[in-house]
Design a protein around this motif. Structure first.
Motif, PDB file in Angstrom:
ATOM      1  N   ARG B  16      50.117  66.898  52.421  1.00 32.19           N
ATOM      2  CA  ARG B  16      51.502  67.361  52.555  1.00 32.19           C
ATOM      3  C   ARG B  16      52.448  66.494  51.751  1.00 32.19           C
ATOM      4  O   ARG B  16      53.305  66.964  51.011  1.00 32.19           O
ATOM      5  N   ALA B  17      52.285  65.181  51.870  1.00 31.55           N
ATOM      6  CA  ALA B  17      53.192  64.267  51.169  1.00 31.55           C
ATOM      7  C   ALA B  17      53.133  64.520  49.666  1.00 31.55           C
ATOM      8  O   ALA B  17      54.167  64.534  48.979  1.00 31.55           O
ATOM      9  N   ILE B  18      51.938  64.722  49.138  1.00 30.81           N
ATOM     10  CA  ILE B  18      51.782  64.943  47.700  1.00 30.81           C
ATOM     11  C   ILE B  18      52.441  66.255  47.291  1.00 30.81           C
ATOM     12  O   ILE B  18      53.199  66.318  46.315  1.00 30.81           O
ATOM     13  N   GLU B  20      54.787  67.847  48.730  1.00 25.17           N
ATOM     14  CA  GLU B  20      56.248  67.774  48.822  1.00 25.17           C
ATOM     15  C   GLU B  20      56.846  66.925  47.712  1.00 25.17           C
ATOM     16  O   GLU B  20      57.896  67.267  47.147  1.00 25.17           O
ATOM     17  N   ALA B  21      56.172  65.838  47.387  1.00 25.03           N
ATOM     18  CA  ALA B  21      56.671  64.998  46.294  1.00 25.03           C
ATOM     19  C   ALA B  21      56.665  65.771  44.975  1.00 25.03           C
ATOM     20  O   ALA B  21      57.637  65.739  44.210  1.00 25.03           O
ATOM     21  N   ALA B  22      55.589  66.494  44.735  1.00 26.45           N
ATOM     22  CA  ALA B  22      55.493  67.262  43.492  1.00 26.45           C
ATOM     23  C   ALA B  22      56.610  68.304  43.433  1.00 26.45           C
ATOM     24  O   ALA B  22      57.279  68.475  42.404  1.00 26.45           O
ATOM     25  N   GLU B  23      56.835  68.964  44.538  1.00 29.42           N
ATOM     26  CA  GLU B  23      57.870  69.983  44.604  1.00 29.42           C
ATOM     27  C   GLU B  23      59.233  69.383  44.279  1.00 29.42           C
ATOM     28  O   GLU B  23      59.998  69.921  43.472  1.00 29.42           O
ATOM     29  N   ARG B  38      53.439  59.690  38.568  1.00 24.38           N
ATOM     30  CA  ARG B  38      54.740  59.700  39.234  1.00 24.38           C
ATOM     31  C   ARG B  38      54.671  60.426  40.565  1.00 24.38           C
ATOM     32  O   ARG B  38      55.286  60.014  41.548  1.00 24.38           O
ATOM     33  N   ILE B  39      53.945  61.524  40.585  1.00 25.30           N
ATOM     34  CA  ILE B  39      53.808  62.260  41.840  1.00 25.30           C
ATOM     35  C   ILE B  39      53.159  61.376  42.892  1.00 25.30           C
ATOM     36  O   ILE B  39      53.628  61.292  44.033  1.00 25.30           O
ATOM     37  N   ALA B  40      52.093  60.682  42.482  1.00 27.34           N
ATOM     38  CA  ALA B  40      51.402  59.801  43.417  1.00 27.34           C
ATOM     39  C   ALA B  40      52.361  58.742  43.949  1.00 27.34           C
ATOM     40  O   ALA B  40      52.442  58.509  45.159  1.00 27.34           O
ATOM     41  N   ALA B  41      53.097  58.111  43.034  1.00 27.38           N
ATOM     42  CA  ALA B  41      54.023  57.066  43.460  1.00 27.38           C
ATOM     43  C   ALA B  41      55.067  57.621  44.418  1.00 27.38           C
ATOM     44  O   ALA B  41      55.353  57.028  45.462  1.00 27.38           O
ATOM     45  N   ALA B  42      55.630  58.781  44.074  1.00 24.83           N
ATOM     46  CA  ALA B  42      56.670  59.371  44.907  1.00 24.83           C
ATOM     47  C   ALA B  42      56.128  59.742  46.283  1.00 24.83           C
ATOM     48  O   ALA B  42      56.856  59.739  47.272  1.00 24.83           O
ATOM     49  N   ALA B  43      54.847  60.057  46.337  1.00 21.66           N
ATOM     50  CA  ALA B  43      54.257  60.441  47.620  1.00 21.66           C
ATOM     51  C   ALA B  43      53.798  59.212  48.391  1.00 21.66           C
ATOM     52  O   ALA B  43      53.376  59.317  49.542  1.00 21.66           O
ATOM     53  N   GLY B  44      53.835  58.044  47.739  1.00 18.69           N
ATOM     54  CA  GLY B  44      53.410  56.832  48.407  1.00 18.69           C
ATOM     55  C   GLY B  44      51.908  56.702  48.546  1.00 18.69           C
ATOM     56  O   GLY B  44      51.407  56.064  49.466  1.00 18.69           O
ATOM     57  N   VAL B  45      51.174  57.312  47.618  1.00 20.51           N
ATOM     58  CA  VAL B  45      49.707  57.191  47.651  1.00 20.51           C
ATOM     59  C   VAL B  45      49.211  56.765  46.274  1.00 20.51           C
ATOM     60  O   VAL B  45      49.972  56.712  45.311  1.00 20.51           O
TER      61      VAL B  45
END
Lengths: 197, 197
Positions: B16-18, B20-23, B38-45
């Motif tokens: 879910r976090a990924i 949502e971050a991508a979105e 960047r998506i990974a970083a924004a999702a915190g993973v």
DNA sequence: GTCGAATTGGACCGCCGGTCCATTTTAGCC
DNA sequence: GGCTAAAATGGACCGGCGGTCCAATTCGAC
């Protein structure tokens, strides 16, 4: 005065070699496998030369496209009807759609490569005016013909939609299988249908 | 038997976090600036997690798209007319075109990102059957409605053309400026024009 | 033949998508 | 609650990309 600066002979020779190499590779491989480095190697020049000539991948593709579309452009502005001036707008439109489909069919790899780079949106949505000159010409011609026949329609948008077909993956795939006539017919059907609505 | 294996709680949370971050990133930046890292970083993973979950960039975009198109799919198969079953094909077609334009308008960045990865042609032109499930559904619905009303037309190709508009750069740009209604109207005009040709 | 300007090419840069695997976390079982 | 196998994790790492840089070369006007 008008003659700003001549291009050196070796530069001109390399420019041709690069354009031809790019054309050859794009005809044989999908565009994402045709890197600038490969083009340079195939043309027998260094990578730096390619970028010095064309600025960027998008620049190379742009110039290649202008070259491929040149004959059609002349046929439209100076050639005989129905492509050139003189015929009724709806006939010119049909003829032009046929011709565009044919050009695109013979250059599908190039079109795909162009599309990939063209999507780059600018930070502010203001400019992005650096549209592709070939696209601008094609779009202007189509929308002009539509507006001439039916000033009440949204000619600009209709022209974008008709041209949009040429960037669609599934349709390009069909074009690659010799279905150009089928596409041209459906495009004509849509265009004439709208003109008579 | 049917329950092959439950997804672990942490995995579901990260998925879910990924997504949502991508979105969020795609809504704010053009797709070529939204890297997997960047998506990974924004999702915190970690980056590895993203690839473990979704396999590839294309896989992520695919799943995101399926999610965004889910409501429309249900409205078409189970909802009330004119989107759902029961209305006349031409009315369902108009309603569907409107709805598709609206979905695309709310997700232009995602569409662009999808298109970039989708162009990847296979070596042999044989397969490439791994089309996007959302596109397949949209295309199948449109061409089915056209065929129902006018079996003599090339419904499949017409549907590809109508959908092709949604991948066109200039048109997506217009959508970004709130011109969705204008696009929907022109699409309807083309569709009904073809049906009455 | 000379010489400045244009051209050249390949080493180099930062970043990308994607892989790998040693470590950590989970959840079923006693 | 502990135990443990399996699943999940994350960041170092890889090859290759588009693009930059600049010392060395080539051209052509005089």
């Amino acid at each position: 005065m008008t003659e700003v600066r001549r291009e050196r002979a070796d530069a001109a020779r390399n420019r041709r070699a690069i354009l031809e190499a790019a054309e050859r590779l794009l005809a044989e491989y999908p565009p994402e496998q045709v890197s600038m480095e490969r083009i340079a190697a195939a043309a027998g020049v260094g990578k730096g030369t390619v970028f010095h000539r064309f600025g960027s991948r998008a620049g190379l593709m742009r110039e290649l496209m202008v070259e491929r579309a040149h004959a059609l452009r002349e046929a439209v502005t100076d050639g005989p009807p129905p492509l050139g001036p003189g015929a009724a707008p709806r006939d010119r439109l049909s003829a032009f759609l046929d011709a565009v489909v044919e050009v695109v069919g013979r250059n599908k790899g190039l079109l795909a490569a162009l599309g990939e780079t063209a999507t780059a949106a600018r930070d502010s949505d203001e400019d992005a005016r650096e549209q592709h000159s070939v696209y601008r010409f094609w779009h202007g011609h189509i929308s002009g013909l539509i507006a001439e026949e039916r000033p009440d329609l949204d000619a600009e948008l209709l022209a974008h939609i008709l041209l949009g077909a040429l960037r669609s993956g599934p349709i390009v795939h069909l074009l690659g299988q010799g279905e150009a006539r089928r596409l041209a017919e459906s495009l004509r059907l849509l265009a004439t249908g709208a003109l008579e609505a």
